[in-house]
Design an enzyme around this catalytic site. Structure first.
Site, PDB file in Angstrom:
ATOM      1  N   THR A  59       3.830   2.853   8.426  1.00 51.68           N
ATOM      2  CA  THR A  59       5.264   2.567   8.404  1.00 51.68           C
ATOM      3  C   THR A  59       6.018   3.855   8.718  1.00 51.68           C
ATOM      4  O   THR A  59       5.416   4.897   8.977  1.00 51.68           O
ATOM      5  CB  THR A  59       5.700   2.042   7.020  1.00 51.68           C
ATOM      6  OG1 THR A  59       5.711   3.130   6.082  1.00 51.68           O
ATOM      7  CG2 THR A  59       4.750   0.963   6.506  1.00 51.68           C
ATOM      8  N   CYS A  60       7.346   3.794   8.623  1.00 49.85           N
ATOM      9  CA  CYS A  60       8.147   4.992   8.877  1.00 49.85           C
ATOM     10  C   CYS A  60       7.992   6.012   7.764  1.00 49.85           C
ATOM     11  O   CYS A  60       8.447   7.147   7.903  1.00 49.85           O
ATOM     12  CB  CYS A  60       9.613   4.623   9.059  1.00 49.85           C
ATOM     13  SG  CYS A  60      10.366   3.861   7.589  1.00 49.85           S
ATOM     14  N   ASN A  61       7.354   5.631   6.671  1.00 52.28           N
ATOM     15  CA  ASN A  61       7.268   6.521   5.515  1.00 52.28           C
ATOM     16  C   ASN A  61       5.837   6.919   5.170  1.00 52.28           C
ATOM     17  O   ASN A  61       5.628   7.800   4.334  1.00 52.28           O
ATOM     18  CB  ASN A  61       7.897   5.834   4.292  1.00 52.28           C
ATOM     19  CG  ASN A  61       8.214   6.796   3.182  1.00 52.28           C
ATOM     20  OD1 ASN A  61       8.723   7.889   3.419  1.00 52.28           O
ATOM     21  ND2 ASN A  61       7.904   6.414   1.954  1.00 52.28           N
ATOM     22  N   ARG A  62       4.833   6.277   5.798  1.00 50.86           N
ATOM     23  CA  ARG A  62       3.453   6.546   5.398  1.00 50.86           C
ATOM     24  C   ARG A  62       2.470   6.032   6.446  1.00 50.86           C
ATOM     25  O   ARG A  62       2.766   5.101   7.201  1.00 50.86           O
ATOM     26  CB  ARG A  62       3.142   5.845   4.073  1.00 50.86           C
ATOM     27  CG  ARG A  62       3.112   4.326   4.167  1.00 50.86           C
ATOM     28  CD  ARG A  62       2.950   3.642   2.807  1.00 50.86           C
ATOM     29  NE  ARG A  62       4.142   3.834   2.004  1.00 50.86           N
ATOM     30  CZ  ARG A  62       4.182   4.631   0.931  1.00 50.86           C
ATOM     31  NH1 ARG A  62       3.105   5.268   0.532  1.00 50.86           N
ATOM     32  NH2 ARG A  62       5.303   4.777   0.259  1.00 50.86           N
ATOM     33  N   GLN A 116       5.537  -5.300   4.905  1.00 51.16           N
ATOM     34  CA  GLN A 116       4.707  -4.394   5.704  1.00 51.16           C
ATOM     35  C   GLN A 116       3.260  -4.395   5.223  1.00 51.16           C
ATOM     36  O   GLN A 116       2.329  -4.368   6.031  1.00 51.16           O
ATOM     37  CB  GLN A 116       5.301  -2.991   5.659  1.00 51.16           C
ATOM     38  CG  GLN A 116       6.631  -2.886   6.396  1.00 51.16           C
ATOM     39  CD  GLN A 116       7.385  -1.603   6.083  1.00 51.16           C
ATOM     40  OE1 GLN A 116       7.190  -0.979   5.033  1.00 51.16           O
ATOM     41  NE2 GLN A 116       8.273  -1.191   6.980  1.00 51.16           N
ATOM     42  N   SER A 147       8.078   4.540  -2.393  1.00 53.93           N
ATOM     43  CA  SER A 147       8.915   4.522  -1.202  1.00 53.93           C
ATOM     44  C   SER A 147      10.004   5.583  -1.253  1.00 53.93           C
ATOM     45  O   SER A 147      10.382   6.059  -2.327  1.00 53.93           O
ATOM     46  CB  SER A 147       9.567   3.146  -1.029  1.00 53.93           C
ATOM     47  OG  SER A 147       8.582   2.145  -0.850  1.00 53.93           O
ATOM     48  N   SER A 180      12.565  -3.304  -0.453  1.00 55.82           N
ATOM     49  CA  SER A 180      11.997  -4.631  -0.267  1.00 55.82           C
ATOM     50  C   SER A 180      11.110  -4.735   0.968  1.00 55.82           C
ATOM     51  O   SER A 180      10.228  -5.587   1.032  1.00 55.82           O
ATOM     52  CB  SER A 180      13.137  -5.658  -0.161  1.00 55.82           C
ATOM     53  OG  SER A 180      14.040  -5.277   0.884  1.00 55.82           O
ATOM     54  N   GLY A 210      17.915   0.105  19.540  1.00 53.19           N
ATOM     55  CA  GLY A 210      16.773  -0.688  19.117  1.00 53.19           C
ATOM     56  C   GLY A 210      17.226  -2.082  18.742  1.00 53.19           C
ATOM     57  O   GLY A 210      18.392  -2.303  18.381  1.00 53.19           O
ATOM     58  N   HIS A 242      -2.593   3.000  -6.851  1.00 51.06           N
ATOM     59  CA  HIS A 242      -1.731   3.484  -5.772  1.00 51.06           C
ATOM     60  C   HIS A 242      -1.221   2.319  -4.931  1.00 51.06           C
ATOM     61  O   HIS A 242      -0.023   2.236  -4.642  1.00 51.06           O
ATOM     62  CB  HIS A 242      -2.486   4.474  -4.897  1.00 51.06           C
ATOM     63  CG  HIS A 242      -1.694   4.938  -3.713  1.00 51.06           C
ATOM     64  ND1 HIS A 242      -0.647   5.839  -3.819  1.00 51.06           N
ATOM     65  CD2 HIS A 242      -1.750   4.583  -2.402  1.00 51.06           C
ATOM     66  CE1 HIS A 242      -0.113   6.027  -2.620  1.00 51.06           C
ATOM     67  NE2 HIS A 242      -0.763   5.274  -1.749  1.00 51.06           N
ATOM     68  N   GLY A 286      14.657  -4.284  17.083  1.00 51.40           N
ATOM     69  CA  GLY A 286      13.560  -4.829  16.289  1.00 51.40           C
ATOM     70  C   GLY A 286      14.008  -5.181  14.882  1.00 51.40           C
ATOM     71  O   GLY A 286      15.208  -5.230  14.584  1.00 51.40           O
TER      72      GLY A 286
END
Length: 408
Positions: A35-38, A106, A95, A101, A180, A85, A182
């Site tokens: 994802t954008c974070n991990r 994801q 997050s 949410s 974008g 985890h 999406g």
């Protein structure tokens, strides 16, 4: 953020990545969450150290890094810690925006992709099924989902907060360019519409998708070829695409700033890899914010939900214990079944031999008696195997039983 960009996997490359990982010698099941974070890899490992090296080397290959340059940045969990985890991730506790949410969908998508590619099995299927149940329960049984709880809404709130430092109107009356079309861009658009901008322009590589989203937002669409002109007119830019290259480089943004006088430009880039060249931050009258800035902004809003986070963690602790009980019981089940099958085959053979000369009633009595004896003999070992499954003692007992009775 730079390292995360290099290890991010696009959805189009996910099937190949899953099969490449699953084909490595120490990995029997694989799910990849990017994802954008991990970027995370969940595996059922044959050997811990070998599995760690397999995953590390995979990331070294895609990021073109030496192992020593990557190892210090890897966060590794195994067994119970890995379960905890994942449950924390799907609950939104890990997050950038506490309780977000989007992560629930994801994680579900990552698991579905792995199942479609046949890289999961009983271990990870049980784990992810349980994790998604936890994610839903956390959001219904605690208040962790109240307030700003998505990366998309946080991006809009970050833009508003930045603008509030200059005026009290936030986004109201401003022209916003959304790059974008999406899911993330659509979510930002929904938050944007509620903020009351004067105009929303949606720019996207595929014109039809831009037009569809723009119509939902009562805005207008443009293709990426017209990005320069739209930048020149915009007050705020929000961007999140799947592009692997910069869509807004220094030259494009610099040219768009010509003739703006003292009118500033705020850009919030939540794409990973980034859509905007970091060099843009050096331009006068331009404020560039990315995922690192969003994490810092979101941290300020975590205090109000910390009590709910504590409640979520208590729920997770209970569910980790419940999951481990189910999982360890399943680990013992095949061995118990093999033990019972082996002993039953020996019993049946002996009854057939000894009972050949007996009449029907006597043979049935012999069957009943031998079954009852075996049930009593096997009860104790069965209970011990279930209770000790997953522990060092359980592993020793299981190995001994396999060796003594030649069980598979």
């Amino acid at each position: 953020l730079e390292l995360l960009e290099r290890t991010t996997l696009e959805s189009s490359s996910m099937p190949k990545a899953l099969h490449e990982l699953a084909g490595r010698p120490n990995l029997s099941e694989v799910v990849v969450l990017s994802t954008c974070n991990r970027t995370e890899v969940y595996v059922d490992a044959e050997r811990f150290h070998g599995a760690y090296q397999d995953v590390r080397d995979f990331f070294c290959d895609i990021a073109r890094l030496a192992p020593e340059d990557l190892s210090d940045h890897l966060d590794v969990h195994h067994d119970e810690a890995a379960v905890r985890h994942l449950f924390s991730v799907v609950a939104g506790l890990e997050s950038a925006v506490l309780g977000e949410s989007e992560i629930l969908g994801q994680v579900a998508g990552a698991w579905e992709m792995a199942r479609a590619e046949a890289t999961t099995g009983p271990t990870l299927n049980l784990l992810f099924r349980h994790a998604l149940e936890i994610g839903k329960r956390v959001r219904t049984e605690t208040g962790i989902g109240r307030g700003v709880t998505s990366v998309a809404s946080a991006a809009v709130a970050l833009a508003e907060s930045t603008l509030h430092g200059r005026s009290r109107t936030g986004l109201r009356g401003l022209r916003v360019l959304l790059v974008g079309a999406g899911e993330m861009a659509e979510a930002m658009g929904v938050s944007l519409a509620a903020a009351g901008p004067a105009e929303i322009v949606v720019a996207n590589r595929t014109a039809a998708r831009a037009e569809t989203l723009a119509s939902r937002l009562d805005g207008r669409a443009c293709d990426l070829a017209g990005l320069g002109a739209e930048l020149a007119a915009a007050d705020v830019v929000l961007t999140s695409t799947g592009s692997s290259t910069y869509l807004l480089d220094g030259n494009l943004v610099s040219q768009s700033m010509t003739g703006r006088a003292e009118r500033p430009l705020v850009i919030v880039d939540i794409a990973v890899p980034r859509d905007v060249d970091p060099a843009v931050a050096a331009l006068e009258q331009v404020t560039l914010l990315d995922m690192d800035d969003l994490r810092g902004f979101a941290e300020e809003g975590r205090a109000s939900r910390r009590a709910e986070a504590a409640r979520a963690e208590e729920l997770i602790t209970r569910e980790v214990d419940r999951y481990l009980a189910v999982a360890t019981s399943r680990e013992a089940a095949p061995l118990i079944a093999a033990l019972r099958d082996r002993v039953e085959s020996l019993r049946a053979a002996e009854v057939a031999r000894a009972g050949a000369a007996l009449d029907g009633d006597a043979r049935r009595a012999l069957e009943d008696a031998t079954r009852a004896v075996l049930a009593k003999v096997l009860h104790g070992p069965t209970v011990v195997l279930k209770e000790t499954a997953g522990t060092p003692k359980g592993d020793r007992l299981a190995d001994a039983l396999r060796d003594l009775l030649s069980l598979e």
